[in-house]
Design an enzyme around this catalytic site. Structure first.
Site, PDB file in Angstrom:
ATOM      1  N   ASP A 158     -10.773   0.683   7.317  1.00 53.42           N
ATOM      2  CA  ASP A 158      -9.536  -0.077   7.469  1.00 53.42           C
ATOM      3  C   ASP A 158      -8.358   0.856   7.245  1.00 53.42           C
ATOM      4  O   ASP A 158      -8.390   1.743   6.400  1.00 53.42           O
ATOM      5  CB  ASP A 158      -9.483  -1.311   6.553  1.00 53.42           C
ATOM      6  N   HIS A 214      -8.233 -11.417 -14.675  1.00 59.84           N
ATOM      7  CA  HIS A 214      -7.600 -10.879 -15.888  1.00 59.84           C
ATOM      8  C   HIS A 214      -6.102 -10.767 -15.637  1.00 59.84           C
ATOM      9  O   HIS A 214      -5.672 -10.384 -14.543  1.00 59.84           O
ATOM     10  CB  HIS A 214      -8.180  -9.507 -16.230  1.00 59.84           C
ATOM     11  N   SER A 215      -5.298 -11.100 -16.634  1.00 64.41           N
ATOM     12  CA  SER A 215      -3.843 -11.074 -16.479  1.00 64.41           C
ATOM     13  C   SER A 215      -3.182 -10.472 -17.708  1.00 64.41           C
ATOM     14  O   SER A 215      -3.655 -10.652 -18.834  1.00 64.41           O
ATOM     15  CB  SER A 215      -3.307 -12.494 -16.243  1.00 64.41           C
ATOM     16  N   SER A 249     -17.228  10.408  -0.193  1.00 63.77           N
ATOM     17  CA  SER A 249     -16.852  10.446   1.228  1.00 63.77           C
ATOM     18  C   SER A 249     -15.564   9.676   1.507  1.00 63.77           C
ATOM     19  O   SER A 249     -15.214   9.461   2.668  1.00 63.77           O
ATOM     20  CB  SER A 249     -17.987   9.864   2.082  1.00 63.77           C
ATOM     21  N   SER A 250     -14.871   9.252   0.457  1.00 64.16           N
ATOM     22  CA  SER A 250     -13.644   8.447   0.606  1.00 64.16           C
ATOM     23  C   SER A 250     -13.908   7.194   1.426  1.00 64.16           C
ATOM     24  O   SER A 250     -13.041   6.740   2.180  1.00 64.16           O
ATOM     25  CB  SER A 250     -12.522   9.274   1.259  1.00 64.16           C
ATOM     26  N   ASP A 251     -15.117   6.641   1.286  1.00 67.22           N
ATOM     27  CA  ASP A 251     -15.444   5.425   2.012  1.00 67.22           C
ATOM     28  C   ASP A 251     -14.673   4.253   1.429  1.00 67.22           C
ATOM     29  O   ASP A 251     -14.018   4.364   0.394  1.00 67.22           O
ATOM     30  CB  ASP A 251     -16.953   5.159   1.979  1.00 67.22           C
ATOM     31  N   ASP A 252     -14.750   3.092   2.101  1.00 66.14           N
ATOM     32  CA  ASP A 252     -13.864   1.987   1.771  1.00 66.14           C
ATOM     33  C   ASP A 252     -14.268   1.208   0.517  1.00 66.14           C
ATOM     34  O   ASP A 252     -13.431   0.592  -0.130  1.00 66.14           O
ATOM     35  CB  ASP A 252     -13.783   1.031   2.963  1.00 66.14           C
ATOM     36  N   CYS A 257       0.815  -1.216   0.000  1.00 68.83           N
ATOM     37  CA  CYS A 257       0.000   0.000   0.000  1.00 68.83           C
ATOM     38  C   CYS A 257       0.848   1.264   0.000  1.00 68.83           C
ATOM     39  O   CYS A 257       0.319   2.362  -0.200  1.00 68.83           O
ATOM     40  CB  CYS A 257      -0.939  -0.021   1.203  1.00 68.83           C
ATOM     41  N   LYS A 268       0.579   3.543  -3.117  1.00 67.70           N
ATOM     42  CA  LYS A 268      -0.627   4.300  -3.436  1.00 67.70           C
ATOM     43  C   LYS A 268      -0.306   5.737  -3.830  1.00 67.70           C
ATOM     44  O   LYS A 268       0.618   6.359  -3.296  1.00 67.70           O
ATOM     45  CB  LYS A 268      -1.584   4.313  -2.229  1.00 67.70           C
TER      46      LYS A 268
END
Length: 340
Positions: free
Chosen positions: A220, A133-134, A42-45, A12, A15
């Site tokens: 989180d 998907h790859s 709201s920048s929710d998860d 992370c 990011k």
């Protein structure tokens, strides 16, 4: 060829910074759909889309490049991290799709190990792997697009804490600092093992416990670090008071912070909180820990005060690092969003 050395950043910590991201999202055209109960405003998860009076679909996606040397461990961490958003919303994971980028020059057995690790965590979550998907890429990247479900009346948002609530954090902090020490060959075996165990740990168990209590808000804690996620939770409506002495820390983390093993993502997080949080009263080491990007971090819960102790006790049965770290207070005029 070395698996980890192919990547310029991992977990992370890769990011895009919250300041940059907010600017980009503000430019997007939007279509309003009344059934879309939660979007990115709201920048929710995770996103939540209502299907019926008693059923809503949770949709989220997360992927990143490796932060550990072992491919299967990487797969487990990436999968645990991707499912975490569903748990933070109060939902249950249904199924997931693999997202894979992999260098053509690397041994395909490494990719197999990544996928096995991810599948192991999906099995633990009682969730199905439904496809994916790859593509070939210069760096390895892996994650999941995850679908979950929740009763629309029982969605737990990230920005709805109530004054008087108690704040519970379910995992110890310091993953980013330990990974930085690991890249520099400075991390102890104890710290490395503890960080990997924490990152692999599903937030499923803490989420199951929190449903039994009046949890008013949850998020989180991942790449934006504890402080940025706490700012999103406060949402200019309340002030969160966090006791830094109560923060659960992984082994050796404070020492690594004292040694300035900071990350680029941590610095981006620090830039975002500037002017919103007064960091002058705490040590530079704690400042780094508060801004440290967490890969597959724990849940931050805002719980009614008369239920907080019982809620914590229930969570600690499976997540012993969980602890009370602060409280939610009324926001006074010109007061900081976070008080440390």
């Amino acid at each position: 060829m070395d698996f980890l050395s192919q990547c310029t950043s991992g977990g992370c910590g890769a990011k895009i910074g919250p300041n940059e991201l907010a600017g980009l999202l503000s430019e997007l055209p939007k279509f309003s759909d009344e059934k879309l109960l939660v979007d990115f405003d709201s920048s929710d998860d995770a996103a939540v889309y209502q299907l019926s009076e008693e059923l809503a679909l949770i949709s989220t996606v997360d992927f990143f490049s490796p932060m550990v040397e072992d491919p299967r461990t990487f797969g487990r961490i990436a999968a645990a991290n991707a499912m975490s958003d569903v748990y933070a919303m109060g939902g249950e994971v249904l199924f997931a799709l693999n997202l894979v980028c992999f260098p053509e020059k690397l041994e395909k057995q490494m990719l197999s190990e990544i996928l096995i690790g991810g599948a192991e965590k999906l099995k633990e979550a009682h969730a199905s792997l439904a496809g994916g998907h790859s593509i070939y890429d210069h760096e390895s990247k892996y994650g999941l697009a995850v679908a979950g479900q929740v009763n629309p009346k029982k969605i737990i948002h990230n920005n709805t804490p109530e004054v008087g609530d108690v704040l519970i954090l379910t995992k110890a902090l310091g993953v980013g600092l330990i990974l930085s020490a690991l890249r520099g060959g400075l991390a102890s075996i104890e710290a490395e093992s503890a960080a990997i165990a924490s990152m692999e740990r599903l937030n499923k168990y803490a989420a199951q416990k929190m449903k039994m209590f009046p949890v008013h808000a949850c998020t989180d804690v991942t790449g934006f670090g504890l402080l940025v996620h706490a700012i999103e939770m406060a949402d200019e409506k309340v002030t969160l008071v966090i006791d830094t002495e109560q923060l659960p820390l992984l082994p050796d983390v404070y020492h690594y912070a004292e040694e300035f093993l900071a990350t680029a993502a941590g610095q981006r997080n620090r830039q975002f909180v500037e002017g919103k949080v007064d960091l002058s009263s705490i040590t530079p080491a704690f400042q780094e820990i508060l801004c440290d990007p967490q890969t597959s971090g724990g849940l931050l819960l805002s719980v009614a005060p008369n239920s907080a102790a019982e809620c914590l006790k229930a969570i600690q049965k499976d997540d012993p690092a969980a602890t009370i770290i602060g409280e939610v207070c009324k926001k006074e005029l010109n007061q900081s969003i976070i008080i440390l």
